[in-house]
Design a protein around this motif. Sequence first.
Motif, PDB file in Angstrom:
ATOM      1  N   TYR A   7       1.894   0.979   6.218  1.00  0.00           N
ATOM      2  CA  TYR A   7       1.035   2.167   6.274  1.00  0.00           C
ATOM      3  C   TYR A   7      -0.336   1.697   6.737  1.00  0.00           C
ATOM      4  CZ  TYR A   7       0.935   0.094   1.667  1.00  0.00           C
ATOM      5  OH  TYR A   7       0.913  -0.811   0.630  1.00  0.00           O
ATOM      6  N   VAL A  63      -3.471   5.371   5.835  1.00  0.00           N
ATOM      7  CA  VAL A  63      -3.782   5.685   4.438  1.00  0.00           C
ATOM      8  C   VAL A  63      -4.207   4.466   3.634  1.00  0.00           C
ATOM      9  CG1 VAL A  63      -2.140   7.602   4.527  1.00  0.00           C
ATOM     10  CG2 VAL A  63      -1.432   5.414   3.543  1.00  0.00           C
ATOM     11  N   LEU A  68       1.328  15.303  -2.440  1.00  0.00           N
ATOM     12  CA  LEU A  68       2.610  14.587  -2.424  1.00  0.00           C
ATOM     13  C   LEU A  68       2.912  14.087  -3.822  1.00  0.00           C
ATOM     14  CD1 LEU A  68       2.451  12.350   0.804  1.00  0.00           C
ATOM     15  CD2 LEU A  68       3.487  14.610   0.524  1.00  0.00           C
ATOM     16  N   TRP A 113       5.841   5.766  -1.506  1.00  0.00           N
ATOM     17  CA  TRP A 113       4.917   6.890  -1.620  1.00  0.00           C
ATOM     18  C   TRP A 113       3.894   6.816  -0.475  1.00  0.00           C
ATOM     19  CZ3 TRP A 113       1.622   7.488  -6.727  1.00  0.00           C
ATOM     20  CH2 TRP A 113       1.275   8.817  -6.917  1.00  0.00           C
ATOM     21  N   ALA A 119       3.108   9.235   2.790  1.00  0.00           N
ATOM     22  CA  ALA A 119       1.771   9.721   3.154  1.00  0.00           C
ATOM     23  C   ALA A 119       1.451   9.361   4.609  1.00  0.00           C
ATOM     24  CB  ALA A 119       0.726   9.129   2.209  1.00  0.00           C
ATOM     25  N   ILE A 127      -4.489  14.695   2.434  1.00  0.00           N
ATOM     26  CA  ILE A 127      -3.366  14.327   1.560  1.00  0.00           C
ATOM     27  C   ILE A 127      -3.891  13.951   0.182  1.00  0.00           C
ATOM     28  CG2 ILE A 127      -1.457  12.711   1.249  1.00  0.00           C
ATOM     29  CD1 ILE A 127      -1.662  12.206   4.339  1.00  0.00           C
ATOM     30  N   LEU A 130      -2.351  12.486  -3.501  1.00  0.00           N
ATOM     31  CA  LEU A 130      -1.180  11.945  -4.190  1.00  0.00           C
ATOM     32  C   LEU A 130      -1.181  12.443  -5.631  1.00  0.00           C
ATOM     33  CD1 LEU A 130      -1.445   8.261  -2.867  1.00  0.00           C
ATOM     34  CD2 LEU A 130      -0.062  10.137  -1.943  1.00  0.00           C
ATOM     35  N   THR A 156      -4.920   2.312  -1.472  1.00  0.00           N
ATOM     36  CA  THR A 156      -5.157   3.484  -0.630  1.00  0.00           C
ATOM     37  C   THR A 156      -6.483   4.151  -0.960  1.00  0.00           C
ATOM     38  OG1 THR A 156      -4.289   5.602   0.142  1.00  0.00           O
ATOM     39  CG2 THR A 156      -3.921   5.075  -2.162  1.00  0.00           C
ATOM     40  N   LEU A 175      -6.751   7.406  -0.493  1.00  0.00           N
ATOM     41  CA  LEU A 175      -6.425   8.808  -0.777  1.00  0.00           C
ATOM     42  C   LEU A 175      -6.712   9.145  -2.234  1.00  0.00           C
ATOM     43  CD1 LEU A 175      -2.985   9.149   1.056  1.00  0.00           C
ATOM     44  CD2 LEU A 175      -5.233   9.889   1.872  1.00  0.00           C
TER      45      LEU A 175
END
Lengths: 320, 320, 320, 320
Positions: free
Chosen positions: C69, C72, C206, C217, C221, C232, C234, C258, C260
């Motif tokens: 990833y 993110v 999510l 996960w 994302a 986004i 989580l 992350t 996020l």
Amino acid sequence: MIIVMNGSATDAEIAAVVARIEAQGLMAHVSRGSERTVIGAVGQERGLEPAWFESMPGVARALRVVSDYRIVSREAQPEDSMVRIGDVAFGGAAPAWLGGCGHDWTRETLSAAAARIKAAGGRLLFAGRGGHDNPYRYRPMGAADLAALSEVAAEHGLVAVAELRDLRLLDVYLELQLGGLLLPPHCLRQVELLREVGRINKPVILQRNNRVRLGEWLLAAEHVAVGGNHRIILCDCGSEGEAAGLDVGELACLRRETHLPVMVAPVAAGGANSAPILAASALLAGACGVLMEMDAADMLNLQAVLEAMRGAASLRHAHG
Amino acid sequence: MIIVMNGSATDAEIAAVVARIEAQGLMAHVSRGSERTVIGAVGQERGLEPAWFESMPGVARALRVVSDYRIVSREAQPEDSMVRIGDVAFGGAAPAWLGGCGHDWTRETLSAAAARIKAAGGRLLFAGRGGHDNPYRYRPMGAADLAALSEVAAEHGLVAVAELRDLRLLDVYLELQLGGLLLPPHCLRQVELLREVGRINKPVILQRNNRVRLGEWLLAAEHVAVGGNHRIILCDCGSEGEAAGLDVGELACLRRETHLPVMVAPVAAGGANSAPILAASALLAGACGVLMEMDAADMLNLQAVLEAMRGAASLRHAHG
Amino acid sequence: MIIVMNGSATDAEIAAVVARIEAQGLMAHVSRGSERTVIGAVGQERGLEPAWFESMPGVARALRVVSDYRIVSREAQPEDSMVRIGDVAFGGAAPAWLGGCGHDWTRETLSAAAARIKAAGGRLLFAGRGGHDNPYRYRPMGAADLAALSEVAAEHGLVAVAELRDLRLLDVYLELQLGGLLLPPHCLRQVELLREVGRINKPVILQRNNRVRLGEWLLAAEHVAVGGNHRIILCDCGSEGEAAGLDVGELACLRRETHLPVMVAPVAAGGANSAPILAASALLAGACGVLMEMDAADMLNLQAVLEAMRGAASLRHAHG
Amino acid sequence: MIIVMNGSATDAEIAAVVARIEAQGLMAHVSRGSERTVIGAVGQERGLEPAWFESMPGVARALRVVSDYRIVSREAQPEDSMVRIGDVAFGGAAPAWLGGCGHDWTRETLSAAAARIKAAGGRLLFAGRGGHDNPYRYRPMGAADLAALSEVAAEHGLVAVAELRDLRLLDVYLELQLGGLLLPPHCLRQVELLREVGRINKPVILQRNNRVRLGEWLLAAEHVAVGGNHRIILCDCGSEGEAAGLDVGELACLRRETHLPVMVAPVAAGGANSAPILAASALLAGACGVLMEMDAADMLNLQAVLEAMRGAASLRHAHG
């Protein structure tokens, strides 16, 4: 115990289950439903094993109604227990803590940790020899280590708590007049060790990681308790290996199941950096205290953890 | 060992890792990629611990290049090992087996099992005291049990194999001249026990269930092997608890990793009814033999298992 | 990518790996150690698959150096992201929350929940149809449910957030002008759905439970993010099934991986009774907010959760 | 359903449970034991949810007596089912198989696989687009892929079986007159997809890996079956990720629970090298057939698998 029969179970199979229940001195209640027959065994079910019934023809499942642990369950004693190591109360109003070295320590590094503990107002020092996985770096906790721990603790006016893995050392432990014992997670299924610990009158910390289920942890505690030693503290070390973690939901769940005090080991669970927030989160969720591994490489900020703990304790106090 | 740095690692953090590698007497190779820097530690890496590096600032991950187990690995010895208990070869051309009682036996039921084993052409008898979970039915394997096993085996002309859980009984085991030892799954992390077993010259069966990872199993074997005892047989007991199971894919995987003979315990893994198919499946997948629990309640059909084993062996022979 | 060869790998096998790396336009660095050869692939490794190499002869393991990833990850953006649903900021200074019904609601019970949310100062209302497990009580979220949610939210001056499971309903979602979408845990591997959500300009929550690994996960994302939708959030629902739980250690770990915002669903994780302590613990560990399921049977004490959240926020503020 | 109360449950709490049971139209039987009270709900319990009771005060646990799956259970139909795809019978006397490409195929590589299948006497060809994890290599199964599969199958005189992940493509599937559908493991919780598949009259293969529990697998099958489509084949893909594996004990267990035919995917479970032994082991343990992934990189020896299957089938025949 409840025995659920298969839908196709015959009358003879049902009768055999009833006979086995009665042979153990319990009463059987047969309840025929639209799809399945359910048999209840009423009486002292702790003498029964589900496996006895599950291997009989026609049986789908057998399950206990009562838990396997009696002494340590919340049902047996609704109010929280308190266990003292030295004069530190685990399970009292204030959060408790102990610090020390769990892995690669020397007399010098242990002494340095003891000095930091003392300076921070701590009263307990532990030492262990974790990390036995590598066959080429095997270094067990021996009698000399125990003596060193005992001496270092005395030098700093602390009470010593020692990891115990090897039954053969129990006599040395008793001679050294340690303040308490700590059993690491993999020892929870060493029943012989648990039974011996159950016979002595020392506080014992039973560690657990995420590979031990809550029920297994409580069973291990019950093995200690049946011997007469009820001075048991549970200590959650969280996840081992890559996925560091500490499950506060399970902690809350555990507190509903048992009256024993529960502490956590945030450094083991999430590393030194995460220790303050994990400690505070755990206290909020009902933990009574914290075990702090201060091995050199971990560079734990002791003050940060203690501050976070004080904050969490006051928050818990404010919100009941 | 390979150390992968974070994308944001500074030169100072990289230099600190290099210094630590060199301080251990290894050479460091720094390779700067487009997104991350990777550092290789070249030399005797078994003295290093990934954890040392993973706690350093700027480090994302550290991982071993070589496996932690050396003696027991297939790399160390490409050809299969063979281990004899009495005159039964585990790891030879023909499948081997031993039978016995693992749970609630008496001298009488053990003797009955021995008679059935003898009649079926078997030569080995084991006994253990599993099922220690229930604190109210605790029944350890004691010296009297060992003596009973030894006598029953002698009466039927069988060689005795005894479960060992308690280090303190090791002397009794040695005095009784048993043919082999069997360590149950939860003992794989009792390093003290493994090291003692490594010092004696007896074949040892290391049991494992699905809660023990393959790498942990092999590490436990290595702990035995470093002491000098290479007479090790691995025995897979499959899944414990509700989800009975036996993973033949893992078994094939394990056979690629180690030269040690691997056997299975199909009754533990799937119950007496499933034992013939599990035994045959496991032999096809490379197992060298079978351990059969014949506790009364399980009503194992010994002949059916042996027939299935013969069929699987001939199929394996036919298809290489 | 790093490819670790077996100890017995031949020069031809090493050359084949090098050739494959170069065929993909990357450079290969071969490093021969005492026991094993390690090959580094330098360049745009995201186009490579470890599986390509692990199926080649002589290869022991292949592993990525960079994470799968990119958008993110914390490496890509060191500072925290903030995502707004309506005018509620997730990831800002103050903790955020949304309430609603996740299971068996009617227009009436949803309206009652909305009234409670409004009275408590909330601004967001969600609805979903969880509990699809029972084939004989199947009740999907349909267009009528979405309309009902939209109307109830409007009546109470709240912004609606709807669960999305069925790709075919995406148009209805867009027409209804909902404030945000919520994908339940089992949808994290429905890549087609993730990609579609990535194309719209709506905040998306999510959800994840303990059966989804952190890496999975974040990959989910990333699937949303590559389409262009970076809004986004989580949301950790903790453990499903018997072992209720919420792992704050993993949460801290996730926050390092992350940028996020991460919220939690304490009712799903531990039941209504545990919700206040789980919410507070999660905020301490770095969560930005809370999703509260207010289905009738759960009897959630909304005020208690909000108070615990305020306490945790002030504690976090005080201790940095 | 059986509801076990806490030891400290009050009469009012017991009465509330009884009232809830009766409100659902079932009868309540209260049985007071020495330590706990147990309440049985007699009648159509499939309408009840354990969660309804477990959230009530005083309730320790609630559990179903009947299974959640009715149509697919062995209790509902004691004899094995047989499902045909084209003229290949899954669940008949002879083992069945299908081959094809599950990942990175082109028309050319799929055609090559089809030629090998035809030459080996096979009659079925499947294709899918697995490996959706990497966001930067996303390549869904689209209409063009389906057309290509259909054409390639026709060219070689094979019946096509296509992977289905995206509900929106169902119409294309139906127009192309494919022989069967295959749902990958992560789709087992996509209830909307299962319900749609339940409405069409096509054989459907439900794949599962080790992250899906047996009960969840059977529930997914029941979701398909309640729609009227009983042409269901279960296909076990074993362990995903590092720990390759295939659990034959679970397979035997599954065969006791359901009458549906069960096949395995040995390449997914253990790689091309292990496929012959895994296929043979699975057939011995009761599997009806094998799905073989023939993606280029895997270099599967088709003949070796088929020979091992024939051997296992004859052995199974010989030993009943």
